[in-house]
Design an enzyme around this catalytic site. Structure first.
Site, PDB file in Angstrom:
ATOM      1  CB  ALA A  74     -28.508  54.998 -47.872  1.00 22.10           C
ATOM      2  CD  GLU A  75     -27.503  47.109 -47.173  1.00 24.58           C
ATOM      3  OE1 GLU A  75     -28.760  46.658 -47.198  1.00 24.58           O
ATOM      4  OE2 GLU A  75     -26.774  46.562 -46.630  1.00 24.58           O
ATOM      5  CB  CYS A  76     -32.406  50.940 -46.898  1.00 26.41           C
ATOM      6  SG  CYS A  76     -31.823  52.679 -46.830  1.00 26.41           S
ATOM      7  N   GLY A  93     -28.915  50.166 -42.498  1.00 25.23           N
ATOM      8  CA  GLY A  93     -29.812  49.989 -41.619  1.00 25.23           C
ATOM      9  C   GLY A  93     -31.458  50.270 -42.205  1.00 25.23           C
ATOM     10  CG  PHE A 138     -27.331  54.465 -42.949  1.00 24.52           C
ATOM     11  CD1 PHE A 138     -27.323  54.564 -41.546  1.00 24.52           C
ATOM     12  CD2 PHE A 138     -28.481  53.902 -43.228  1.00 24.52           C
ATOM     13  CE1 PHE A 138     -28.628  54.049 -40.735  1.00 24.52           C
ATOM     14  CE2 PHE A 138     -29.490  53.544 -42.617  1.00 24.52           C
ATOM     15  CZ  PHE A 138     -29.477  53.584 -41.343  1.00 24.52           C
TER      16      PHE A 138
END
Length: 490
Positions: free
Chosen positions: A234-236, A213, A211
């Site tokens: 997760a790359e936020c 976002g 993901f």
């Protein structure tokens, strides 16, 4: 039955770029089912065949580069040149993943140590099966390719759910893959809104989700994944800091700072948002920065704000910063949706939204510090930890600062350069997420380690894993362990 559709719009003009189906949970279920079968075939053809086909895919994307860049431009509003650069970076990562997957993931022998002298041991990394990728709108080709290419190279099938703001780019990436690999639907795209992404993340046959976002959305995706214990990378978001040391080349630092903050209208997760400048060069740096920002124009050097809702966040941050700090460039009047002119504000309190929260617009806050150590402490005083930058002529000092930054990546005397090095892993800490894409770590992220030990011969007098084990064997074990490990280091 009529299929519901939605339109993707050019954020600069409001014109319809394309219409795409809203894939329902049932439709996503069918796509994942096809991906399961394709994953078995893709894994079975072996690393050499996968490499050949992925390199074909790379060539096909390259041949269609101009058309793809035009599509990215239309869906995001970014200049065609920036869209072209994005796709070139995606191509280089695809090439690296294809060429290095076997070397990184292949079966190899590992040492067994003295206790396992009679054993042989191997380690390899095997495909997971189906990987779900949920991509962002700000870099709709480059960012998801950082997961897609590495997952495919590792032997998985991929189901990609692009942002509803840039669905056409995601659809086109899958169409071009089908030209290189027509036999099975190894890479498929589903389009839709939040319901579509939730269905993908919640499907138990998806063995990992990648993901990219916002942190808030990542938490919702994680909740969907938790139902099936599906792991997630997760790359936020980010609130990346830029440190200017006393011996920095100020002209180059200002140029890099401005591009890192304003390119893509500031809609870069690893872009520059906070700047900390050592006291003795602060005024000189600000002159360099102020001179350059006058030449940067919204609508010319960068495009509009792609997601309409982000304009309100940007405006709130600018308004708050302008009240408490000193406006150097732009200000509250810079927001003229869908564009935002460059904004630079200095002396903004560290607890203000413009410093603490991700703005995701062409804005920066600048603060003077007594030295580089204070700059580092302020840079690290953030819930985010994605990327960062250090400018200094002292190589040793720059490396010390870079290593001490609480981030997944740091660039020295350049900005965001780590993203263009395929061998380097990309990802964050804290509210910026976890897990890694790109590089060897990115390949292993989409695999499961498989460890095998094999007994080559029986160890005389040392049958330790048997109920027939006697006191004499235990005593021999104690003597061996004492010999190997019982001496203290002085």
């Amino acid at each position: 039955m009529t299929t519901l559709t939605f339109d993707s719009l050019n954020p600069a003009t409001g014109e319809i770029v394309g219409s795409h189906p809203k894939h329902t949970p049932d439709a996503v279920h069918e796509v994942v089912g096809r991906a399961e079968e394709a994953a078995r075939w893709w894994a079975a053809i072996g690393p050499d065949e996968r490499k050949r086909r992925l390199l074909d895919y790379k060539a096909i994307i390259t041949q269609n580069l101009k058309d793809l860049a035009r599509l990215v431009h239309e869906e995001t509003g970014k200049p065609v040149g920036d869209a072209t650069l994005e796709i070139v970076l995606a191509i280089t990562h695809l090439d690296w993943a294809a060429r290095n997957a076997y070397k990184v993931l292949r079966r190899r022998r590992v040492s067994t140590g003295m206790i396992g002298l009679n054993l042989a041991a191997t380690l390899e990394y095997l495909p997971l099966g189906v990987v779900g990728v949920i991509g962002p709108w700000n870099y709709p080709a480059f960012t998801p390719m950082g997961s897609i290419a590495y997952a495919l190279a590792a032997g998985n099938a991929v189901v990609f759910k692009p942002s509803e703001f840039t669905p056409g780019t995601g659809v086109r990436l899958a169409e071009l893959f089908a030209v290189a690999v027509p036999e099975q639907p190894v890479f498929q795209t589903v389009t839709g809104l939040g319901e579509t992404g939730a269905a993908l993340a919640g499907d138990p046959r998806v063995k990992k989700v990648a993901f990219t976002g916002s942190t808030a959305t990542a938490k919702r995706v994680m909740a969907a994944c938790a139902e099936n214990l599906t792991p997630i990378v997760a790359e936020c978001g980010g609130k990346d800091a830029f440190i200017v040391d006393a011996d920095a080349d100020l002209a180059k630092a200002a140029d890099a700072c401005l591009w890192g903050a304003m390119s893509n209208a500031g809609q870069t997760c690893a872009g520059v948002e906070r700047v900390y400048v050592v006291e003795e060069v602060y005024e000189s740096f600000m002159r360099e920065l102020s001179d350059r920002v006058t030449k940067v124009k919204a609508g010319e050097n960068y495009g509009p704000i792609t997601m309409p809702g982000q304009v309100d966040i940007i405006k709130r941050h600018i308004d708050d910063a302008a009240k408490s700090g000193k406006v150097v460039a732009g200000g509250p009047g810079s927001v003229r949706a869908p564009y935002v002119d460059p904004v630079i504000v200095e002396d903004v309190p560290e607890d203000s939204p413009a410093v603490r929260e991700e703005t995701f617009g062409p804005t920066i806050t600048v603060r003077r510090t007594r030295d580089a150590q204070e700059a580092l402490e302020l840079a690290n005083a953030s819930a985010y930890g994605l990327g960062g930058t250090v400018f200094s002529r002292n190589a040793r000092r720059a490396m010390q600062l870079a290593r001490a930054m609480r981030t997944g990546m740091t660039a020295i005397n350049s900005v965001i350069s780590f993203a263009g090095v395929p061998a380097l892993p990309f990802g964050g800490v804290g509210d910026s997420g976890f897990g890694r894409i790109h590089g060897a770590d990115g390949l292993r992220e989409f695999t499961r380690p498989k460890a095998i030990s094999r007994q080559r011969f029986a160890m005389p007098g040392m049958n330790l894993t048997s109920f027939a084990r006697g006191p004499a064997e235990l005593e021999r074990l104690i003597r061996l362990v004492t010999f190997l490990h019982g001496r203290r280091k002085r």
